[in-house]
Structures are given as C-alpha cells and as structure tokens.
Design a protein around this motif. Structure first.
Motif, PDB file in Angstrom:
ATOM      1  N   HIS A 358      -1.810  -7.447  -2.622  1.00  0.00           N
ATOM      2  CA  HIS A 358      -3.216  -7.737  -2.311  1.00  0.00           C
ATOM      3  C   HIS A 358      -3.345  -9.218  -1.954  1.00  0.00           C
ATOM      4  O   HIS A 358      -2.337  -9.923  -1.861  1.00  0.00           O
ATOM      5  N   ARG A 359      -4.582  -9.705  -1.841  1.00  0.00           N
ATOM      6  CA  ARG A 359      -4.770 -11.126  -1.563  1.00  0.00           C
ATOM      7  C   ARG A 359      -4.126 -11.948  -2.674  1.00  0.00           C
ATOM      8  O   ARG A 359      -4.238 -11.595  -3.848  1.00  0.00           O
ATOM      9  N   VAL A 360      -3.419 -12.992  -2.297  1.00  0.00           N
ATOM     10  CA  VAL A 360      -2.773 -13.833  -3.304  1.00  0.00           C
ATOM     11  C   VAL A 360      -3.232 -15.273  -3.127  1.00  0.00           C
ATOM     12  O   VAL A 360      -3.757 -15.642  -2.076  1.00  0.00           O
ATOM     13  N   ALA A 380       0.632 -11.343   7.326  1.00  0.00           N
ATOM     14  CA  ALA A 380      -0.482 -10.410   7.144  1.00  0.00           C
ATOM     15  C   ALA A 380      -1.003 -10.503   5.712  1.00  0.00           C
ATOM     16  O   ALA A 380      -2.211 -10.471   5.479  1.00  0.00           O
ATOM     17  N   ALA A 381      -0.086 -10.651   4.733  1.00  0.00           N
ATOM     18  CA  ALA A 381      -0.508 -10.722   3.330  1.00  0.00           C
ATOM     19  C   ALA A 381      -1.279 -12.014   3.074  1.00  0.00           C
ATOM     20  O   ALA A 381      -2.300 -12.026   2.386  1.00  0.00           O
ATOM     21  N   ARG A 382      -0.803 -13.111   3.672  1.00  0.00           N
ATOM     22  CA  ARG A 382      -1.490 -14.396   3.452  1.00  0.00           C
ATOM     23  C   ARG A 382      -2.831 -14.427   4.157  1.00  0.00           C
ATOM     24  O   ARG A 382      -3.692 -15.215   3.808  1.00  0.00           O
ATOM     25  N   GLY A 383      -2.979 -13.571   5.141  1.00  0.00           N
ATOM     26  CA  GLY A 383      -4.224 -13.575   5.909  1.00  0.00           C
ATOM     27  C   GLY A 383      -5.316 -12.680   5.332  1.00  0.00           C
ATOM     28  O   GLY A 383      -6.369 -12.548   5.934  1.00  0.00           O
ATOM     29  N   ILE A 384      -5.090 -12.064   4.182  1.00  0.00           N
ATOM     30  CA  ILE A 384      -6.113 -11.168   3.622  1.00  0.00           C
ATOM     31  C   ILE A 384      -7.281 -12.005   3.107  1.00  0.00           C
ATOM     32  O   ILE A 384      -7.094 -12.947   2.344  1.00  0.00           O
ATOM     33  N   ALA A 392      -4.515  -4.655   1.348  1.00  0.00           N
ATOM     34  CA  ALA A 392      -3.187  -5.042   0.867  1.00  0.00           C
ATOM     35  C   ALA A 392      -2.152  -4.780   1.934  1.00  0.00           C
ATOM     36  O   ALA A 392      -2.387  -4.011   2.863  1.00  0.00           O
ATOM     37  N   VAL A 393      -1.018  -5.456   1.792  1.00  0.00           N
ATOM     38  CA  VAL A 393       0.134  -5.133   2.629  1.00  0.00           C
ATOM     39  C   VAL A 393       1.057  -4.301   1.757  1.00  0.00           C
ATOM     40  O   VAL A 393       1.379  -4.703   0.639  1.00  0.00           O
TER      41      VAL A 393
END
Ligand SMILES: Nc1ncnc2c1ncn2[C@@H]1O[C@H](COP(=O)(O)OP(=O)(O)O)[C@@H](O)[C@H]1O
Ligand SMILES: [Mg+2]
Length: 443
Positions: A358-360, A380-384, A392-393
């Motif tokens: 999820h967003r981190v 993609a994960a950093r862009g949430i 989530a990715v």
C-alpha cells in the motif's frame, strides 16, 4: 439547395447527435465498443508513425526509392526530368498489431525493433498515454521480440465494486486490478502474503475484505492482534482462536506448530506429500492466520521479553515454512517488515511470497516489500496518493505485478459476516486435538 433540404439535413444531424448522446449516456458499454473504440483505433493507427517517432521508438532505415531528378542535358539551359533510384532515409515505427478492445481501453502487441527491450516501452509509457489521450499506458506482458501494451481511458480504481466471496475454497476477490479485471487471491497458489503500508493506507480494510471472503468457506480463521485486540475482537465469532497478549501469542503459535507437526505425521503415515493428497475423509481443515501488526510481535518492552520474542519468531517462521503443504496460510500485515525488527524477520519475509504494498512513507519500505521487482513496480508503489487508501501494488511469485485497489469493507460489514457465519467456526480444541479428530472437508 433549397431551404427545406437544408432544414431536413440540419434536423437529421441534430437527431443523430442527440441519439449518439443518449446512446453514450444510457448504454456506455455498447457505445464504447461500437463507436468510440473503432474511432480511437483508427486514430491510433493513423498517427502511429508520428507518435512512435516522437517517443523515440522508431528506427531509421535506408530504402531505395524512385525519385524524379532534373538532369542537365547539354548545359543548364536544357534540363530533362528522369526517374532515378536513390537511397533515402525513412523512419520505421515498430509494428503495431491488432488493437483489441477491453472494457476500459485496449490492448495491443507491438513488435520490438532489434536491440529494443520491454523497458524501452515502459519508459515512454507516459508519453504514449499523453499522445493517445488516455489515462495510462502500461507494459503488461512480453514474449521474445514483442511487448503488450494496455491503454486505459480512465482510472478503474476510483470506484471498486466487487464482492470478496468467490465460492471457491481458499480463494477471495478482495478488489480490482487496474486492467479492470478482478483481483483474485488464491491461497493454494500463493500461500502466504505480506500486506504492508503506512497507517491509514488500507491494510486493515484489506484484512476485512479477506475475512469477509473467507467467512462463508470451510476454513478456520485465526487472529493475532497485539494492539490490544481492537482490530480483531469484533470478528471473534468467526475466529477459532485470537491472541491479544504476548503470552497468548506464544501459546497460540505453539499450538500452530503442533498442528503442523500432527498434519505432517498424518501425511507421512498416509504416504501423501501434502494435505490435498489425503483421502477426503482424512483431510484436515485449512487454517488462515491473520496477523494485524507484525512489528508488535517482535518489539520488546524490556530484556525479560527477549526469550518470548525469539520463540515467537522461530514458531512463526516454522509455520510459514511448512504451512503450504499442511494447509496453514498467513496474511501478515505491517507498516514495515525489515531486519530492524530483529533476527528472523528477513527469513520470515522471504517465506511470504505474495506481496501487497500500500502507500508507504519511505522508499525503502517499498523496496523491502516488493523486493527486487521491476523498478516500474517500485515507482507505482511510491506514487500511491494518500487520497486513495486501499490502492496497492501487488506482486505474485512469477514477477508480474499490478496496481490494484481493495473493495471497501467496513468493520461493521466484516463483523456482520463474522456473526452470520459463526456456525462455521471450528473450535480450536477440535483443530488441535490430533489429525483424525479435525473435521474433514472436501477439496
Ligand atoms: N479500498 C478502500 N476504499 C475506500 N476507502 C478505503 C479503502 N481502504 C481503506 N479505506 C479508508 O481508509 C481508512 C484507513 O484504512 P485502514 O484499512 O484502517 O488503514 P491501515 O490499517 O493501513 O491503517 C479507512 O478508514 C477507510 O475508510
Ligand atoms: Mg490498521
């Protein structure tokens, strides 16, 4: 043209426009397939040479062409035109195969030029999205010499409306993938999952969706919730066991290790590799273990807890290592799961082959969760965004990844499911009292 014909023509045009508007409004799906997609596809083919060149995907090729040349004949005063073969340089775009419509866009295979890699296409995906006027373009598959691009007209993850129940054993549908397909988690294919993300990123919501999806199935559910039990206590009617203190954790993990050992002995006796090879009457019930905040299991308030923590780590690792064959599956949630939590955590993480990020808050957590995935997955994960909790990715074992969003399942909804299917909850004492006593289930 007299005035009547003009009026009739204008009237028909207006009727056509109104009809198109109504069609699009009331039956957007058929309008997309019948009108919008063919128009879009024609535009994509017509502009492909130009766009591929603009995105740097074309190759320069020398070609022989006939050209008209003016040739002086007996001095510049007399020129004749003659056709002559000349070598010219032309831009050759990669070959675009047939565009196939999807509910939200299209997918298309592209032939790579020699020397090109799928990454070359992933790197220009944003440019392609702008050029095609779509929400996003992604490289979704590749075969030797070819990549498949998926274009989506709008973000399918703004509204996710699926039901987590699938009716298939150990399979849930907790949300939707970016390509518009359902997100399906099959514990028999990928047994253990790491569900990571910052606070408020949607970890608990996903746990709710999984619980709701599994509640009607013949599986036992077990919870670890060291944050005082606030997360999982409402679901107690459907949980065969719930540990909310360190002491309970150690005992419950001991029990789980015992269950694994019993099942292993039973399989050995029956000559089966795993519980799924056992005859129907002997097969014990699968157990899905939900761990809410994994860091709590490893954090020590003082030295006196050291032994308990190390016991916990060892037991959890053992359950993870043997769980796949003996029907025990883990969903481990946490803000981060790194070596800073103590020894044994890295080994545990490597057993959790399914990854959900999820967003981190920091890039390392994304790295840690997704491992050495495709750099595009990390981006993609950093862009949430924080505004889209539940996005989530997700990555399976095969190296492919997806952007996905869980379906919103409130605590009340999950609690209602837990109460409704409480009658399916096997007693923990039955599950732990040896292999033959456990309720048999059909595969
Ligand atoms: N898939 C989703 N769709 C819509 N809202 C969501 C979704 N997932 C989470 N939320 C919202 O975000 C908030 C935080 O989610 P939660 O699961 O509690 O996060 P975490 O457990 O990571 O702290 C919840 O209150 C919920 O309303
Ligand atoms: Mg939470």
């Amino acid at each position: 043209m007299n005035i009547t014909t003009m009026l009739v023509a204008l009237g028909s045009l207006a009727a056509l426009a109104a009809g198109g508007w109504a069609w699009r409004k009331w039956a957007p799906r058929s309008f997309w397939y019948a009108v919008e997609f063919p128009a879009k596809a024609a535009l994509v083919y017509l502009t492909w040479t130009h766009i591929a060149s603009g995105c740097g995907l074309s190759r320069k090729r020398r070609r022989w062409r006939f050209a008209l040349d003016a040739i002086p004949l007996a001095g510049p005063a007399v020129m004749v035109q003659r056709r002559r073969l000349r070598s010219v340089e032309i831009e050759k775009p990669p070959r675009l195969r047939l565009l196939r419509p999807t509910p939200l866009g299209w997918r298309v295979w592209v032939r790579l030029h020699d020397g090109q890699l799928p990454e070359d296409y992933a790197n220009v995906a944003d440019r392609l999205a702008h050029a095609w006027r779509v929400h996003a373009v992604r490289v979704v598959a590749f075969k030797p010499g070819r990549v498949q691009l998926l274009a989506t007209m709008r973000d399918p993850l703004t509204v996710v409306d699926v039901s987590p129940e699938t009716g298939e054993l150990l399979t849930v549908r907790p949300g939707m993938l970016e390509n518009g397909e359902p997100w399906v988690m099959d514990f028999r294919t990928v047994p253990h999952w790491l569900n990571a993300g910052a606070t408020q990123s949607g970890k608990s919501n996903l746990a709710n969706a999984i619980l709701k999806g599994l509640a009607p199935q013949p599986v036992a559910l077990v919870g670890f919730d060291l944050k005082g039990g606030v997360e999982f206590t409402p679901y107690a009617p459907r949980l065969s066991a719930l540990a909310t203190t360190r002491g309970e954790c150690v005992r419950l993990l001991d029990d789980l290790v015992q269950v694994v050992t019993d099942r292993m002995a039973l399989c050995r006796k029956e000559g089966a590799r795993n519980i799924w090879r056992l005859p129907d009457g002997l097969r014990p019930m699968p157990i899905v273990v939900l761990v809410d905040e994994v860091a709590e299991l490893f954090l020590m308030a003082d030295k006196s807890e050291k032994e308990e923590v190390s016991k916990t780590a060892t037991a959890l690792l053992r359950v993870a290592q043997l769980g796949r064959a003996f029907g025990i599956y883990l969903v481990v949630c946490g803000q981060r799961i790194g070596s800073d939590l103590g020894p044994g955590v890295t080994a545990l993480r490597s057993q959790l082959s399914g990854r959900i990020c999820h967003r981190v808050n920091d890039p390392e957590t994304a790295n840690m969760t997704l491992g050495d995935m495709d750099p595009a997955a990390l981006d993609a994960a950093r862009g949430i965004a924080a505004e889209t909790p539940g996005v989530a990715v997700i990555a399976g074992q095969d190296g492919s990844w997806h952007r996905a969003r869980s379906v919103y399942v409130s605590e009340e909804e999950a609690e209602a499911a837990a109460r409704r299917f409480a009658h399916l909850t096997p007693a923990w004492s039955v599950l732990t009292s040896g292999p033959t006593a456990a309720e048999p289930i059909a595969a």
